[in-house]
Design a protein around this motif. Sequence first.
Motif, PDB file in Angstrom:
ATOM      1  N   LYS A 312      12.231  10.368  36.951  1.00 47.76           N
ATOM      2  CA  LYS A 312      10.791  10.469  37.145  1.00 47.76           C
ATOM      3  C   LYS A 312      10.201  11.552  36.240  1.00 47.76           C
ATOM      4  CE  LYS A 312       7.307  11.428  40.701  1.00 47.76           C
ATOM      5  NZ  LYS A 312       7.074  11.800  42.127  1.00 47.76           N
ATOM      6  N   GLN A 313      10.895  12.703  36.140  1.00 48.94           N
ATOM      7  CA  GLN A 313      10.393  13.799  35.313  1.00 48.94           C
ATOM      8  C   GLN A 313      10.460  13.442  33.828  1.00 48.94           C
ATOM      9  OE1 GLN A 313       8.968  16.712  36.467  1.00 48.94           O
ATOM     10  NE2 GLN A 313       8.412  17.002  34.307  1.00 48.94           N
ATOM     11  N   ILE A 314      11.512  12.744  33.425  1.00 46.93           N
ATOM     12  CA  ILE A 314      11.623  12.333  32.024  1.00 46.93           C
ATOM     13  C   ILE A 314      10.476  11.401  31.644  1.00 46.93           C
ATOM     14  CG2 ILE A 314      12.989  10.941  30.405  1.00 46.93           C
ATOM     15  CD1 ILE A 314      15.503  12.108  31.702  1.00 46.93           C
ATOM     16  N   ILE A 315      10.169  10.450  32.526  1.00 51.59           N
ATOM     17  CA  ILE A 315       9.054   9.527  32.266  1.00 51.59           C
ATOM     18  C   ILE A 315       7.745  10.292  32.154  1.00 51.59           C
ATOM     19  CG2 ILE A 315       7.655   7.682  33.286  1.00 51.59           C
ATOM     20  CD1 ILE A 315      10.298   6.567  34.474  1.00 51.59           C
ATOM     21  N   GLU A 316       7.533  11.250  33.066  1.00 58.57           N
ATOM     22  CA  GLU A 316       6.310  12.052  33.013  1.00 58.57           C
ATOM     23  C   GLU A 316       6.227  12.835  31.709  1.00 58.57           C
ATOM     24  OE1 GLU A 316       4.814  16.180  34.949  1.00 58.57           O
ATOM     25  OE2 GLU A 316       5.425  14.669  36.430  1.00 58.57           O
ATOM     26  N   ASP A 317       7.349  13.437  31.290  1.00 58.33           N
ATOM     27  CA  ASP A 317       7.370  14.212  30.051  1.00 58.33           C
ATOM     28  C   ASP A 317       7.075  13.332  28.838  1.00 58.33           C
ATOM     29  OD1 ASP A 317       7.963  16.571  31.368  1.00 58.33           O
ATOM     30  OD2 ASP A 317      10.132  16.365  31.119  1.00 58.33           O
ATOM     31  N   LEU A 318       7.669  12.134  28.818  1.00 61.21           N
ATOM     32  CA  LEU A 318       7.424  11.212  27.701  1.00 61.21           C
ATOM     33  C   LEU A 318       5.961  10.800  27.634  1.00 61.21           C
ATOM     34  CD1 LEU A 318      10.617   8.967  27.964  1.00 61.21           C
ATOM     35  CD2 LEU A 318       9.998  10.415  26.013  1.00 61.21           C
ATOM     36  N   GLU A 319       5.380  10.527  28.794  1.00 63.65           N
ATOM     37  CA  GLU A 319       3.973  10.118  28.839  1.00 63.65           C
ATOM     38  C   GLU A 319       3.056  11.236  28.334  1.00 63.65           C
ATOM     39  OE1 GLU A 319       3.479   8.986  32.898  1.00 63.65           O
ATOM     40  OE2 GLU A 319       4.199   6.919  32.574  1.00 63.65           O
ATOM     41  N   VAL A 320       3.344  12.473  28.720  1.00 64.45           N
ATOM     42  CA  VAL A 320       2.540  13.602  28.259  1.00 64.45           C
ATOM     43  C   VAL A 320       2.663  13.754  26.749  1.00 64.45           C
ATOM     44  CG1 VAL A 320       2.303  16.120  28.322  1.00 64.45           C
ATOM     45  CG2 VAL A 320       2.602  14.848  30.461  1.00 64.45           C
ATOM     46  N   MET A 321       3.875  13.622  26.232  1.00 68.93           N
ATOM     47  CA  MET A 321       4.076  13.736  24.785  1.00 68.93           C
ATOM     48  C   MET A 321       3.290  12.661  24.036  1.00 68.93           C
ATOM     49  SD  MET A 321       8.097  14.771  24.303  1.00 68.93           S
ATOM     50  CE  MET A 321       7.896  15.033  22.529  1.00 68.93           C
ATOM     51  N   GLU A 322       3.310  11.456  24.564  1.00 67.85           N
ATOM     52  CA  GLU A 322       2.563  10.362  23.926  1.00 67.85           C
ATOM     53  C   GLU A 322       1.067  10.649  23.928  1.00 67.85           C
ATOM     54  OE1 GLU A 322       3.693   6.840  26.005  1.00 67.85           O
ATOM     55  OE2 GLU A 322       5.719   6.787  25.154  1.00 67.85           O
ATOM     56  N   GLN A 323       0.572  11.179  25.049  1.00 73.33           N
ATOM     57  CA  GLN A 323      -0.855  11.503  25.140  1.00 73.33           C
ATOM     58  C   GLN A 323      -1.251  12.595  24.147  1.00 73.33           C
ATOM     59  OE1 GLN A 323      -1.490  12.568  29.228  1.00 73.33           O
ATOM     60  NE2 GLN A 323      -1.022  10.523  30.009  1.00 73.33           N
ATOM     61  N   VAL A 324      -0.419  13.618  24.018  1.00 75.31           N
ATOM     62  CA  VAL A 324      -0.728  14.724  23.123  1.00 75.31           C
ATOM     63  C   VAL A 324      -0.643  14.288  21.670  1.00 75.31           C
ATOM     64  CG1 VAL A 324       0.000  17.024  22.329  1.00 75.31           C
ATOM     65  CG2 VAL A 324       0.009  16.481  24.773  1.00 75.31           C
ATOM     66  N   LEU A 325       0.376  13.490  21.357  1.00 74.31           N
ATOM     67  CA  LEU A 325       0.528  13.018  19.978  1.00 74.31           C
ATOM     68  C   LEU A 325      -0.643  12.129  19.589  1.00 74.31           C
ATOM     69  CD1 LEU A 325       4.373  12.291  19.797  1.00 74.31           C
ATOM     70  CD2 LEU A 325       3.095  13.896  18.367  1.00 74.31           C
ATOM     71  N   GLY A 326      -0.915  11.138  20.418  1.00 69.35           N
ATOM     72  CA  GLY A 326      -2.088  10.284  20.231  1.00 69.35           C
ATOM     73  C   GLY A 326      -2.307   9.805  18.805  1.00 69.35           C
ATOM     74  N   GLY A 327      -1.232   9.496  18.099  1.00 66.74           N
ATOM     75  CA  GLY A 327      -1.357   9.000  16.741  1.00 66.74           C
ATOM     76  C   GLY A 327      -1.663  10.060  15.707  1.00 66.74           C
ATOM     77  N   LYS A 328      -1.576  11.346  16.101  1.00 66.78           N
ATOM     78  CA  LYS A 328      -1.904  12.426  15.168  1.00 66.78           C
ATOM     79  C   LYS A 328      -0.768  12.734  14.196  1.00 66.78           C
ATOM     80  CE  LYS A 328      -4.836  14.688  18.636  1.00 66.78           C
ATOM     81  NZ  LYS A 328      -4.997  15.894  19.496  1.00 66.78           N
ATOM     82  N   GLY A 329       0.388  12.167  14.400  1.00 63.68           N
ATOM     83  CA  GLY A 329       1.537  12.458  13.548  1.00 63.68           C
ATOM     84  C   GLY A 329       2.817  12.283  14.329  1.00 63.68           C
ATOM     85  N   ASN A 330       3.954  12.368  13.647  1.00 60.43           N
ATOM     86  CA  ASN A 330       5.200  12.209  14.380  1.00 60.43           C
ATOM     87  C   ASN A 330       5.718  13.559  14.864  1.00 60.43           C
ATOM     88  OD1 ASN A 330       7.291  13.369  12.497  1.00 60.43           O
ATOM     89  ND2 ASN A 330       6.425  11.805  11.130  1.00 60.43           N
ATOM     90  N   PHE A 331       6.512  13.511  15.910  1.00 57.29           N
ATOM     91  CA  PHE A 331       6.964  14.733  16.570  1.00 57.29           C
ATOM     92  C   PHE A 331       7.792  15.615  15.648  1.00 57.29           C
ATOM     93  CE2 PHE A 331      10.337  16.930  18.956  1.00 57.29           C
ATOM     94  CZ  PHE A 331       9.548  17.823  19.656  1.00 57.29           C
TER      95      PHE A 331
END
Length: 589
Positions: A312-331
């Motif tokens: 559950k925490q991994i999914i939450e972390d992945l979702e937050v990362m996707e939201q922050v990245l938002g197509g602005k560049g790769n991690f």
Amino acid sequence: MPVLFSKYIKRRFAAIILMFGMISFLFLAGCQSHSPGSVNQEFRAFTKEVFCQETSSNTISIHYTLKNPEKYGIKEQKVTFGSFATDAGQQLAAVENLETAMEKFAYNKLDVQNRLTYDVMKCYLESVKKDSEYMLYKEPLGLVSGVQTQLPVVLSEYPLENRRDIDTYLSLLKSTPEYIDSLIAFERKKADAGLFMSDDAAEQVIAQCNAFMGMGENNYLISTFVERIKTIKELSEKEKSDYIEKNALMLNSYVLPAFHKITVVVQELKGNGRNEAGLCYYPNGKDYYEHVVQSAVGSERTVPEMEKMTRKQIIEDLEVMEQVLGGKGNFEEIQETASMQVAAQTALNPVSILKKLEKGIEKNFPEPPETNVCVKYVPKALQAHLSPAFYMIPAIDDYKNNVIYVNEAYVGNELTMFTTLAHEGYPGHLYQTVYYADTNPDPIRSTFQFGGYVEGWATYVEMASYSLAPLTKEQAVLLQRNSSIILGLYTLADIGIHYNGWSKADTASFFADYGIQDAATIERIYNLILGSPGNYLKYYIGYLEFLELKKEWIQEKGANFSQKEFHKAVLSVGPAPFEIVEKYMREMK
């Protein structure tokens, strides 16, 4: 994807010496000599007696727990490391004796501090009883925190302040073969029971011993001894020279041959292990792993429940990362930029980083007492076999003097150094230890080991430390969430290998799903987890338990929520199972 292990070295190496639990003090014959007065006074007299008996059980325990043992009424005993317990029946009977002694106190008449101590003791003894069912499943030669890696470090930090300390230390070195013979006898019993380590683990244990033995004249038990006796004023230069020569003689005559004997016996016993995979393949292995995890973490959650909360925490972390990245560049690009940014603004200097961290936590953490900290570096010969960093817990009556070791082989950049020192120093292990010690807790509390609390706290604040680094908010969130995900993946692999029976191929397939395919890295992770069951859960599940406590606190306080107030509450309870932390955190002042 580095294997990130951070270590919190216990001042009581007796946790290994006495087979990972409180065994010596359990042999008290009822512990019935209470001082007159109230039930609270009697209970504190009782716990002091238990503390003194446990602490005086071996030389390392005395000298790492107390700077001045005589002030606690403890007289010097025979110089010894102690030995490994193998009689499960005797251990179980001893626990029951102590529980009977505890039942003589009226629980509802104890004040809050004594009730807390009572509950912690009771919980710990329940865990020790369970341990007795699986005594030969324990591994004192564990790859992460085994005798072969911890003993040299503990000896190198043994406090030498006068002639008596030196004589005791040299006698201790002379007793090393006796202690190692005890360890070997235990390993032979494991082999006879088909519970010996895997061949891969055996090879790594041999390599770790060889690394220590191969230092020659550069062995750090020689150099650190010289440094420690330099300042002892009662010694003449001739006496210092004689002691230095005698220390080298003891090392070469007793310690190194004892380590060589470990390699010979491990090589001899190699092949006796009937299981090259996870704990679940042993008889009752799943139940044993669940006990290991619950005991290490200090949680009553089942392994499947821990696995569920991890996913559950991994999914939450992945979702937050996707939201922050938002197509602005790769991690990867953002990570590289962030590392360069931190490097440009932060010197790779542990002392200056610790000062920056100490200053940075003032807003959200209660003020710690004034302390001294000395940063030391892991000897090059041992860098491959020790953690990125570790904190040496000080004596409870000298808690304002602290030591952190840094392994330069693992912390080659400023950001890694920053977060590692947050874990080990401020607001991690050092901060948590000295803050709690300054509350003047019952000394008996210092003898209990609750890895989930101490490592969970250090991981929790390590994650928070990204916001203290010279990073943008977006960079800090991405790096913190990524770090959380990596640790969560290791935790799932730990559960997969030891509870669900994953093979090396299964483990590789699991990591491949997350884009991690380097074969050498996967094999290193697999072997490390195989040799240290449940270790990652202390860090990660402990971290998640703190997050759960925080969520409850926020829900209860609402708009009045204060980070500092929450941190003070959990720190004031001190190391304990999380159910007990939750029970008492609102009562602590």
